[in-house]
Design an enzyme around this catalytic site. Structure first.
Site, PDB file in Angstrom:
ATOM      1  N   HIS A  63       0.603  -1.516  -0.303  1.00 40.75           N
ATOM      2  CA  HIS A  63      -0.014  -0.230  -0.219  1.00 40.75           C
ATOM      3  C   HIS A  63       1.094   1.371   0.210  1.00 40.75           C
ATOM      4  CE1 HIS A  63      -2.733  -2.684   2.185  1.00 40.75           C
ATOM      5  NE2 HIS A  63      -3.310  -2.482   0.920  1.00 40.75           N
ATOM      6  N   LYS A  72       5.948   6.253   7.560  1.00 40.41           N
ATOM      7  CA  LYS A  72       6.323   4.793   8.481  1.00 40.41           C
ATOM      8  C   LYS A  72       6.581   4.237   9.551  1.00 40.41           C
ATOM      9  CE  LYS A  72       2.096   3.303   5.112  1.00 40.41           C
ATOM     10  NZ  LYS A  72       1.332   2.071   4.985  1.00 40.41           N
ATOM     11  N   TYR A 132       2.403   1.145  13.432  1.00 41.16           N
ATOM     12  CA  TYR A 132       2.885   2.295  13.381  1.00 41.16           C
ATOM     13  C   TYR A 132       2.168   2.999  13.495  1.00 41.16           C
ATOM     14  CZ  TYR A 132      -0.758   1.541   9.553  1.00 41.16           C
ATOM     15  OH  TYR A 132      -1.665   1.433   8.425  1.00 41.16           O
ATOM     16  N   ASP A 168      -6.854  -6.110  -1.823  1.00 38.73           N
ATOM     17  CA  ASP A 168      -4.994  -5.819  -2.607  1.00 38.73           C
ATOM     18  C   ASP A 168      -5.099  -6.806  -3.520  1.00 38.73           C
ATOM     19  OD1 ASP A 168      -5.363  -4.286  -0.034  1.00 38.73           O
ATOM     20  OD2 ASP A 168      -3.910  -5.655   1.093  1.00 38.73           O
TER      21      ASP A 168
END
Length: 182
Positions: A63, A72, A132, A168
């Protein structure tokens, strides 16, 4: 210094290892301290924290956000994952290259992925609690992604029997993505 920072072969990627204080009761660590990060040359600003729980074989990714790219700082609180970052920065000397590593709650290691990368992971343990920090807010209309099993990227995922979301499973391949978005 309370953290150890390791620069990786792809510019902008870092492994961060916090100092862990353990005894018979368990352990304590600072997962993030802005002053320590800044002292180590990591001056990114985080605006959002996220957490996911997944079972073995769940693969999330790859992603990214198109117009609002996110850096991130990822880590596993419990369990173990194989984590991957793919360089999608046009003009980068490592464009289309990936870096993968194992993150685990036992190792307490963290992985910093700057804006301009696609990100994903697969759970290796029975379950994993994944957390995260992000440098920009999530914008659902700005989602992008690359198919996890793209033959051009040839990421050596340690599990082949994986569960991916319907969304996905329909992500474009890297070549198609380059033509339309990057």
């Amino acid at each position: 210094m309370p953290i150890t920072v390791t620069r990786l072969p792809i510019e902008g990627l870092f492994i961060i290892q916090p100092k862990v204080f353990g005894d018979a009761r368990g352990y304590f660590l600072e997962s993030f301290n802005e002053r320590d990060f800044h002292d180590a040359g990591l001056t990114m600003r985080f605006v959002q924290d996220n957490q996911s729980f997944s079972r073995k074989g769940v693969l999330r990714g790859l992603h990214f956000q198109k117009k609002h790219p996110q850096g991130k700082l990822v880590r596993v609180i419990q369990g173990e994952v194989y984590d991957v970052a793919v360089d999608i920065r046009p003009g980068s000397s490592t464009f289309g290259h990936y870096y993968g590593l194992i993150l685990s709650g036992e190792q307490h290691n963290q992985f910093y992925i700057p804006p301009g990368f696609a990100h994903g992971f697969v759970v290796l343990s029975e379950t994993a609690l994944f957390a995260y920090k992000c440098t920009d807010y999530y914008h659902p209309e700005d989602e992008g992604g690359i198919r996890w099993n793209d033959p051009e990227l040839a990421i050596p995922w340690p599990l082949t029997d994986v569960q991916v979301s319907a969304k996905d499973a329909q992500l474009p391949y890297f070549t198609a993505l380059q033509k339309e978005q990057l």
